[in-house]
Design an enzyme around this catalytic site. Structure first.
Site, PDB file in Angstrom:
ATOM      1  N   ASP A  10       0.857  -1.186   0.000  1.00  0.00           N
ATOM      2  CA  ASP A  10       0.000   0.000   0.000  1.00  0.00           C
ATOM      3  C   ASP A  10       0.897   1.241   0.000  1.00  0.00           C
ATOM      4  O   ASP A  10       1.620   1.481   0.967  1.00  0.00           O
ATOM      5  CB  ASP A  10      -0.870  -0.060   1.271  1.00  0.00           C
ATOM      6  CG  ASP A  10      -1.731   1.161   1.450  1.00  0.00           C
ATOM      7  OD1 ASP A  10      -2.553   1.165   2.381  1.00  0.00           O
ATOM      8  OD2 ASP A  10      -1.583   2.120   0.667  1.00  0.00           O
ATOM      9  N   ASN A  24      -7.147  12.130 -11.021  1.00  0.00           N
ATOM     10  CA  ASN A  24      -7.888  12.550 -12.222  1.00  0.00           C
ATOM     11  C   ASN A  24      -7.696  14.045 -12.372  1.00  0.00           C
ATOM     12  O   ASN A  24      -7.158  14.703 -11.485  1.00  0.00           O
ATOM     13  CB  ASN A  24      -9.380  12.172 -12.124  1.00  0.00           C
ATOM     14  CG  ASN A  24     -10.056  12.836 -10.957  1.00  0.00           C
ATOM     15  OD1 ASN A  24     -10.103  14.066 -10.853  1.00  0.00           O
ATOM     16  ND2 ASN A  24     -10.572  12.032 -10.041  1.00  0.00           N
ATOM     17  N   GLY A  32      -9.701   3.909  -6.050  1.00  0.00           N
ATOM     18  CA  GLY A  32      -8.356   3.331  -6.200  1.00  0.00           C
ATOM     19  C   GLY A  32      -7.303   3.950  -5.290  1.00  0.00           C
ATOM     20  O   GLY A  32      -7.571   4.275  -4.132  1.00  0.00           O
ATOM     21  N   VAL A  33      -6.115   4.117  -5.866  1.00  0.00           N
ATOM     22  CA  VAL A  33      -5.009   4.645  -5.050  1.00  0.00           C
ATOM     23  C   VAL A  33      -5.286   6.102  -4.673  1.00  0.00           C
ATOM     24  O   VAL A  33      -4.910   6.571  -3.590  1.00  0.00           O
ATOM     25  CB  VAL A  33      -3.661   4.478  -5.787  1.00  0.00           C
ATOM     26  CG1 VAL A  33      -3.556   5.384  -7.006  1.00  0.00           C
ATOM     27  CG2 VAL A  33      -2.491   4.715  -4.854  1.00  0.00           C
ATOM     28  N   ASP A  34      -6.001   6.817  -5.535  1.00  0.00           N
ATOM     29  CA  ASP A  34      -6.381   8.215  -5.248  1.00  0.00           C
ATOM     30  C   ASP A  34      -7.205   8.272  -3.959  1.00  0.00           C
ATOM     31  O   ASP A  34      -6.931   9.059  -3.040  1.00  0.00           O
ATOM     32  CB  ASP A  34      -7.194   8.741  -6.442  1.00  0.00           C
ATOM     33  CG  ASP A  34      -7.370  10.250  -6.445  1.00  0.00           C
ATOM     34  OD1 ASP A  34      -8.097  10.741  -7.308  1.00  0.00           O
ATOM     35  OD2 ASP A  34      -6.766  10.923  -5.587  1.00  0.00           O
ATOM     36  N   SER A 117      -2.625   4.528 -14.315  1.00  0.00           N
ATOM     37  CA  SER A 117      -3.576   4.248 -15.406  1.00  0.00           C
ATOM     38  C   SER A 117      -3.956   2.777 -15.582  1.00  0.00           C
ATOM     39  O   SER A 117      -4.799   2.482 -16.438  1.00  0.00           O
ATOM     40  CB  SER A 117      -3.060   4.782 -16.766  1.00  0.00           C
ATOM     41  OG  SER A 117      -3.214   6.185 -16.830  1.00  0.00           O
ATOM     42  N   THR A 118      -3.365   1.877 -14.807  1.00  0.00           N
ATOM     43  CA  THR A 118      -3.641   0.440 -15.044  1.00  0.00           C
ATOM     44  C   THR A 118      -4.877  -0.051 -14.301  1.00  0.00           C
ATOM     45  O   THR A 118      -5.247  -1.224 -14.408  1.00  0.00           O
ATOM     46  CB  THR A 118      -2.436  -0.439 -14.599  1.00  0.00           C
ATOM     47  OG1 THR A 118      -2.295  -0.334 -13.174  1.00  0.00           O
ATOM     48  CG2 THR A 118      -1.160  -0.024 -15.287  1.00  0.00           C
ATOM     49  N   GLY A 119      -5.536   0.797 -13.564  1.00  0.00           N
ATOM     50  CA  GLY A 119      -6.750   0.396 -12.849  1.00  0.00           C
ATOM     51  C   GLY A 119      -7.979   0.911 -13.579  1.00  0.00           C
ATOM     52  O   GLY A 119      -8.294   0.485 -14.703  1.00  0.00           O
ATOM     53  N   TYR A 121      -8.472   3.381 -15.272  1.00  0.00           N
ATOM     54  CA  TYR A 121      -8.235   3.978 -16.598  1.00  0.00           C
ATOM     55  C   TYR A 121      -7.932   2.942 -17.671  1.00  0.00           C
ATOM     56  O   TYR A 121      -7.750   3.282 -18.837  1.00  0.00           O
ATOM     57  CB  TYR A 121      -7.138   5.045 -16.526  1.00  0.00           C
ATOM     58  CG  TYR A 121      -7.640   6.397 -15.996  1.00  0.00           C
ATOM     59  CD1 TYR A 121      -8.964   6.562 -15.594  1.00  0.00           C
ATOM     60  CD2 TYR A 121      -6.803   7.490 -15.911  1.00  0.00           C
ATOM     61  CE1 TYR A 121      -9.415   7.779 -15.124  1.00  0.00           C
ATOM     62  CE2 TYR A 121      -7.246   8.723 -15.446  1.00  0.00           C
ATOM     63  CZ  TYR A 121      -8.576   8.862 -15.052  1.00  0.00           C
ATOM     64  OH  TYR A 121      -9.032  10.068 -14.579  1.00  0.00           O
TER      65      TYR A 121
END
Ligand code: APR
Length: 173
Positions: A10, A24, A32-34, A117-119, A121
């Protein structure tokens, strides 16, 4: 040249100079991580982000880390995957380059990246990983300001796969 590390876990728990957020363009938080970073940093982070007024795709902005163990958060806005013909690769590479440059401009020495971007997006993981590794490696070869770069993978599967890709990219296989 700085050392590149691949770790699983994490990103909000890392005590480094800066962790990178996969944000974003509003910079006002998300999932997500955001979402994890905003939850861990506390409400001051959203407050600081709201003063920035957004960030275009491919660019990055820096704020303090507030309640995070990391001193700073670098918010990078990755591209949404639309099939690869809308400049997604260049925009993703730009996120890594701009984050490194921003950290260097602030005299920071350690930076940790999620798999931008791999989640949500939808960027294909393997291709996004290759772009991340090549862009970071090239930047580190051209600059001597960074000491530690961490690639942080959340799931075990991503961690294993990223390690394989890293081997291919760095052993030239
Ligand atoms: N630590 C490290 N990595 C994490 C964490 C975490 N706590 N949580 C999720 N991840 C990983 C995901 O597994 C994925 O590999 O971060 C990567 C990026 O996924 P997303 O967070 O979905 O980010 P992204 O694909 O760039 O989409 C960004 O999603 O959360 C919203 O506001 C955000 O609109 C933006 C979009």
């Amino acid at each position: 040249m700085a050392k590149m590390h691949i770790i699983q876990g994490d990103i909000t728990r890392l005590q480094v100079d800066a962790i990178v957020n996969a944000a974003n363009s509003s910079l006002l938080g998300g999932g997500g991580v955001d979402g994890a970073i905003h939850r861990a940093a506390g409400p001051e982070l959203r407050e600081a982000c709201s003063k920035i007024g957004g960030c275009p795709t491919g660019e990055a902005r820096i704020t303090p880390g507030f309640r995070l163990p990391a001193r700073y958060v670098i918010h990078a806005v990755g591209p949404v995957w639309h099939g690869g013909k809308r400049g997604e690769a260049d925009l993703l590479a730009s996120c890594y380059r701009q984050s490194l440059q921003l950290a260097a401009d602030h005299g920071l020495r350690q930076i940790a990246f999620p798999a931008i971007s791999t989640g949500a997006y939808g960027y294909p993981f393997d291709e996004a990983s290759r772009i991340a590794i090549r862009t970071v490696r090239d930047w580190l070869q051209a600059h001597d300001k960074m000491e530690e770069v961490y690639f942080v993978l959340y799931s075990d599967a991503d961690y294993q796969r990223f390690q394989q890709i890293f081997q291919e990219e760095t052993q030239g296989r």
